[in-house]
Design a protein around this motif. Structure first.
Motif, PDB file in Angstrom:
ATOM      1  N   ILE A 214       0.845  -1.206   0.000  1.00  0.00           N
ATOM      2  CA  ILE A 214       0.000   0.000   0.000  1.00  0.00           C
ATOM      3  C   ILE A 214       0.873   1.247   0.000  1.00  0.00           C
ATOM      4  CG2 ILE A 214      -1.635   1.332   1.386  1.00  0.00           C
ATOM      5  CD1 ILE A 214      -2.891  -1.342   2.203  1.00  0.00           C
ATOM      6  N   GLN A 215       1.963   1.227   0.740  1.00  0.00           N
ATOM      7  CA  GLN A 215       2.880   2.370   0.743  1.00  0.00           C
ATOM      8  C   GLN A 215       3.485   2.587  -0.639  1.00  0.00           C
ATOM      9  OE1 GLN A 215       3.516   4.469   3.327  1.00  0.00           O
ATOM     10  NE2 GLN A 215       4.776   5.675   1.932  1.00  0.00           N
TER      11      GLN A 215
ATOM     12  N   THR B  79       0.834   4.032  -2.878  1.00  0.00           N
ATOM     13  CA  THR B  79       0.608   5.433  -2.512  1.00  0.00           C
ATOM     14  C   THR B  79       1.733   6.315  -3.041  1.00  0.00           C
ATOM     15  OG1 THR B  79      -0.543   4.730  -0.518  1.00  0.00           O
ATOM     16  CG2 THR B  79       0.230   6.986  -0.561  1.00  0.00           C
TER      17      THR B  79
ATOM     18  N   VAL C  24       1.743  -4.950  -8.073  1.00  0.00           N
ATOM     19  CA  VAL C  24       1.421  -5.411  -6.717  1.00  0.00           C
ATOM     20  C   VAL C  24       1.993  -6.812  -6.570  1.00  0.00           C
ATOM     21  CG1 VAL C  24      -0.425  -5.936  -5.104  1.00  0.00           C
ATOM     22  CG2 VAL C  24      -0.700  -4.041  -6.723  1.00  0.00           C
TER      23      VAL C  24
END
Length: 121
Positions: A87-88, A91, A120
């Motif tokens: 997720i980092q 982002t 991912v």
């Protein structure tokens, strides 16, 4: 006169002997009570020792259970950590892409045909 002195000495000796006998009997009674008390204390200590041993066994079993559960949960926390890193990364990529578009004066990712790709794990 000697006979009276001997009689008084004999009576004094008899009195002393009676006093010593009574004192020894009291001492024997006290020793008997002390032995009973010591026996009770030994039984109590033996019972406490058994309870303490059982408590230690239970504490060891609880410790083993907790360690096993922690080892079971560790992979879950590692997975959550990995998801947090992904997720980092996403982002950061979105922030970089948004910063590039704002800085170049373009509106939208498809204005010049540039596409944003996010990997991912």
């Amino acid at each position: 006169m000697i006979q009276i002195s001997v009689a008084v000495a004999a009576i004094a000796f008899a009195g002393l002997a009676v006093y010593l006998i009574l004192t020894l009997r009291r001492g024997m009674t006290t020793l008997g009570e002390t032995n009973k008390t010591l026996a009770e204390v030994r039984n109590a200590v033996h019972g406490l020792t058994q309870e303490a041993s059982q408590l230690i066994r239970n504490a060891n079993q609880v410790t083993r259970d907790v360690k096993g559960k922690i080892q079971t949960i560790d992979p879950l926390f590692e997975s959550v950590h990995d998801v947090g890193e992904v997720i980092q990364t996403v982002t950061d990529s979105v922030k970089k892409a948004a910063g590039i578009e704002k800085g170049s004066g373009r509106s939208g990712a498809g204005a010049s045909g540039t596409q944003l790709r996010v990997k991912v794990k």
